[in-house]
Design an enzyme around this catalytic site. Structure first.
Site, PDB file in Angstrom:
ATOM      1  N   TYR A   1     -54.703  27.697   3.806  1.00 44.68           N
ATOM      2  CA  TYR A   1     -54.016  26.726   4.661  1.00 44.68           C
ATOM      3  C   TYR A   1     -54.567  25.321   4.393  1.00 44.68           C
ATOM      4  O   TYR A   1     -53.811  24.371   4.145  1.00 44.68           O
ATOM      5  CB  TYR A   1     -54.196  27.130   6.130  1.00 44.68           C
ATOM      6  CG  TYR A   1     -53.806  26.072   7.132  1.00 44.68           C
ATOM      7  CD1 TYR A   1     -52.467  25.775   7.388  1.00 44.68           C
ATOM      8  CD2 TYR A   1     -54.781  25.371   7.851  1.00 44.68           C
ATOM      9  CE1 TYR A   1     -52.111  24.802   8.314  1.00 44.68           C
ATOM     10  CE2 TYR A   1     -54.436  24.405   8.784  1.00 44.68           C
ATOM     11  CZ  TYR A   1     -53.102  24.120   9.014  1.00 44.68           C
ATOM     12  OH  TYR A   1     -52.764  23.157   9.933  1.00 44.68           O
TER      13      TYR A   1
ATOM     14  N   THR B   1     -54.851  18.144   8.873  1.00 45.79           N
ATOM     15  CA  THR B   1     -55.799  18.996   9.597  1.00 45.79           C
ATOM     16  C   THR B   1     -57.268  18.753   9.220  1.00 45.79           C
ATOM     17  O   THR B   1     -57.563  18.315   8.103  1.00 45.79           O
ATOM     18  CB  THR B   1     -55.462  20.478   9.296  1.00 45.79           C
ATOM     19  OG1 THR B   1     -56.476  21.312   9.813  1.00 45.79           O
ATOM     20  CG2 THR B   1     -55.351  20.742   7.811  1.00 45.79           C
TER      21      THR B   1
HETATM   22  N1  LIG Z   1     -51.964  24.036  15.635  1.00 50.97           N
HETATM   23  C1  LIG Z   1     -53.131  23.498  15.314  1.00 50.97           C
HETATM   24  O1  LIG Z   1     -54.189  23.860  15.870  1.00 50.97           O
HETATM   25  C2  LIG Z   1     -53.207  22.395  14.275  1.00 50.97           C
HETATM   26  C3  LIG Z   1     -54.467  21.870  13.943  1.00 50.97           C
HETATM   27  C4  LIG Z   1     -54.526  20.844  12.997  1.00 50.97           C
HETATM   28  C5  LIG Z   1     -53.375  20.365  12.406  1.00 50.97           C
HETATM   29  N2  LIG Z   1     -52.174  20.910  12.733  1.00 50.97           N
HETATM   30  C6  LIG Z   1     -50.968  20.370  12.061  1.00 50.97           C
HETATM   31  O2  LIG Z   1     -50.131  19.797  13.047  1.00 50.97           O
HETATM   32  C7  LIG Z   1     -48.754  19.950  12.691  1.00 50.97           C
HETATM   33  C8  LIG Z   1     -48.006  20.572  13.855  1.00 50.97           C
HETATM   34  O3  LIG Z   1     -48.597  21.835  14.154  1.00 50.97           O
HETATM   35  P1  LIG Z   1     -47.987  22.819  15.234  1.00 50.97           P
HETATM   36  O4  LIG Z   1     -49.096  23.667  15.715  1.00 50.97           O
HETATM   37  O5  LIG Z   1     -47.132  22.070  16.178  1.00 50.97           O
HETATM   38  O6  LIG Z   1     -47.074  23.723  14.264  1.00 50.97           O
HETATM   39  P2  LIG Z   1     -45.933  24.774  14.621  1.00 50.97           P
HETATM   40  O7  LIG Z   1     -45.879  25.020  16.095  1.00 50.97           O
HETATM   41  O8  LIG Z   1     -46.119  25.934  13.712  1.00 50.97           O
HETATM   42  O9  LIG Z   1     -44.617  23.967  14.236  1.00 50.97           O
HETATM   43  C9  LIG Z   1     -44.204  23.776  12.920  1.00 50.97           C
HETATM   44  C10 LIG Z   1     -42.698  23.817  12.880  1.00 50.97           C
HETATM   45  O10 LIG Z   1     -42.273  23.653  11.514  1.00 50.97           O
HETATM   46  C11 LIG Z   1     -41.244  24.614  11.270  1.00 50.97           C
HETATM   47  N3  LIG Z   1     -41.105  24.904   9.849  1.00 50.97           N
HETATM   48  C12 LIG Z   1     -41.749  25.861   9.133  1.00 50.97           C
HETATM   49  N4  LIG Z   1     -41.306  25.869   7.868  1.00 50.97           N
HETATM   50  C13 LIG Z   1     -40.366  24.896   7.774  1.00 50.97           C
HETATM   51  C14 LIG Z   1     -39.530  24.450   6.712  1.00 50.97           C
HETATM   52  N5  LIG Z   1     -39.574  25.012   5.491  1.00 50.97           N
HETATM   53  N6  LIG Z   1     -38.678  23.441   6.957  1.00 50.97           N
HETATM   54  C15 LIG Z   1     -38.612  22.871   8.187  1.00 50.97           C
HETATM   55  N7  LIG Z   1     -39.363  23.269   9.228  1.00 50.97           N
HETATM   56  C16 LIG Z   1     -40.237  24.272   9.029  1.00 50.97           C
HETATM   57  C17 LIG Z   1     -41.711  25.812  12.061  1.00 50.97           C
HETATM   58  O11 LIG Z   1     -40.706  26.782  12.225  1.00 50.97           O
HETATM   59  P3  LIG Z   1     -41.150  28.327  12.439  1.00 50.97           P
HETATM   60  O12 LIG Z   1     -42.063  28.353  13.628  1.00 50.97           O
HETATM   61  O13 LIG Z   1     -39.849  29.018  12.666  1.00 50.97           O
HETATM   62  O14 LIG Z   1     -41.862  28.740  11.189  1.00 50.97           O
HETATM   63  C18 LIG Z   1     -42.137  25.152  13.362  1.00 50.97           C
HETATM   64  O15 LIG Z   1     -41.048  24.950  14.247  1.00 50.97           O
HETATM   65  C19 LIG Z   1     -48.748  20.787  11.407  1.00 50.97           C
HETATM   66  O16 LIG Z   1     -48.655  19.914  10.301  1.00 50.97           O
HETATM   67  C20 LIG Z   1     -50.120  21.435  11.388  1.00 50.97           C
HETATM   68  O17 LIG Z   1     -50.554  21.718  10.071  1.00 50.97           O
HETATM   69  C21 LIG Z   1     -52.046  21.914  13.659  1.00 50.97           C
END
Ligand SMILES: NC(=O)c1ccc[n+]([C@@H]2O[C@H](COP(=O)([O-])OP(=O)(O)OC[C@H]3O[C@@H](n4cnc5c(N)ncnc54)[C@H](OP(=O)(O)O)[C@@H]3O)[C@@H](O)[C@H]2O)c1
Length: 302
Positions: free
Chosen positions: A125, A99
């Protein structure tokens, strides 16, 4: 050949879609294979021939992380360490998503962050995500860490859905105008992730990926409003006043960097990628919502 971790999340969902479309062989897991538990990874990975891991899982609730510090680090640091250890043991190449919040944010108008710039996260975070990056760098040589920002896509809660819901419900919506960045459509990032694999690249290291051009949350909201209205996602006679406000007027548990624009020069050059402007990508996303109304309704209507 590929293990997609976090396939039920916003990004992981689109990655899985594209893996299917391209007829690539993959296994997928989400929370049922807890990355915080090394044995769970070994159990799932046993007897599977894996060449690549794409890790889209993570603890991603930026504000809640301020309270759930241990859980944020358990997933974003310990979990990522486990994935790196498993990858090292099985000689797997890892693509991991990080991120812009590893940076503290600069003054508006200053140059964008390159991959080598000094990190200094200002919230839990960001600290936990940086700790995960450090684990990968310590343990692995064959890794790609792709830092992204302001993600939105079909699956999951995101700013675009929140805005459309508020535009339907309210006459006045206040949005912060003094935090700058570049929105990123999950489909565009997914394309870059798959390109890394399909190129069979050995140009390991850290990369930045967002859509092109810089905006702030207020301008992003205004653009969503205008486009959504034109595409009929909001009733044409519904008028909403969108008011710019300052960060101080919208207190949140976690501090956010003011200006965390990422430079994409490296990823464009190494992978010969052409990136779209954020408003073009947004248009595509909104058109896909118009064409699949039920997706929008299930996300936006209560
Ligand atoms: N969203 C943003 O704006 C953003 C910005 C910059 C970077 N990122 C990065 O991009 C990546 C994807 O983000 P996203 O928004 O797609 O995230 P997301 O929708 O929250 O998806 C993350 C997934 O990981 C699962 N998870 C959580 N804890 C876990 C565990 N212990 N073992 C296995 N799976 C687990 C979550 O399940 P639950 O939902 O049930 O917890 C969810 O299905 C992440 O690394 C995030 O840090 C996101």
């Amino acid at each position: 050949m590929i293990w997609l971790i976090g396939n039920k999340g916003m990004l992981g969902n689109d990655v899985e879609k594209l893996l299917k479309e391209r007829e690539l062989i993959y296994w997928a897991s989400d929370k049922e294979v807890d990355i915080g538990d090394y044995k769970a990874l070994e159990k799932f990975g046993k007897d599977k021939k894996i060449k690549w891991i794409i890790n889209c899982s993570g603890y991603t609730d930026v504000d809640k992380a301020e309270e759930e510090i241990d859980e944020a680090f358990r997933i974003n640091e310990d979990g990522v360490r486990n994935i790196a250890l498993f990858s090292a043991k099985r000689q797997i190449r890892l693509i991991h998503i990080s991120t812009d919040y590893v940076f503290d944010g600069r003054q508006e108008g200053t140059p964008s962050y390159s991959e080598d710039d000094k990190t200094n996260p200002i919230n839990i975070y960001g600290k936990s995500k940086l700790a995960g990056e450090e684990e990968i760098k310590k343990i692995l040589e064959k890794y790609f860490i792709i830092r992204t920002a302001w993600l939105y896509g079909l699956q999951g809660n995101n700013f675009v859905y929140t805005m459309i819901r508020l535009f339907k419900e309210r006459d006045l919506v206040k949005v912060v105008e003094d935090q700058w960045g570049s929105p990123t459509y999950t489909m565009d990032l997914t394309g870059a992730i798959l390109k890394t694999m399909e190129d069979d690249s050995v140009s390991y290291g850290i990369y930045h990926f967002t859509n092109e051009s810089i905006t702030n949350w207020y301008e992003f909201a205004m653009t969503i409003y205008k486009k959504a209205k034109r595409l009929g996602l909001i009733e044409s006679n519904k008028k909403v006043e969108i008011k710019p406000i300052k960060t101080e007027d919208y207190p949140t548990a976690a501090r956010r960097p003011k200006y965390s624009v990422l430079s994409k020069e490296k990823i464009k050059k190494v992978f010969d990628l052409k990136l779209r402007d954020w408003d073009k990508a947004l248009e595509d996303f909104l058109v896909s919502l118009r064409d699949n109304r039920e997706d929008l309704e299930s996300r936006v209507e209560k």
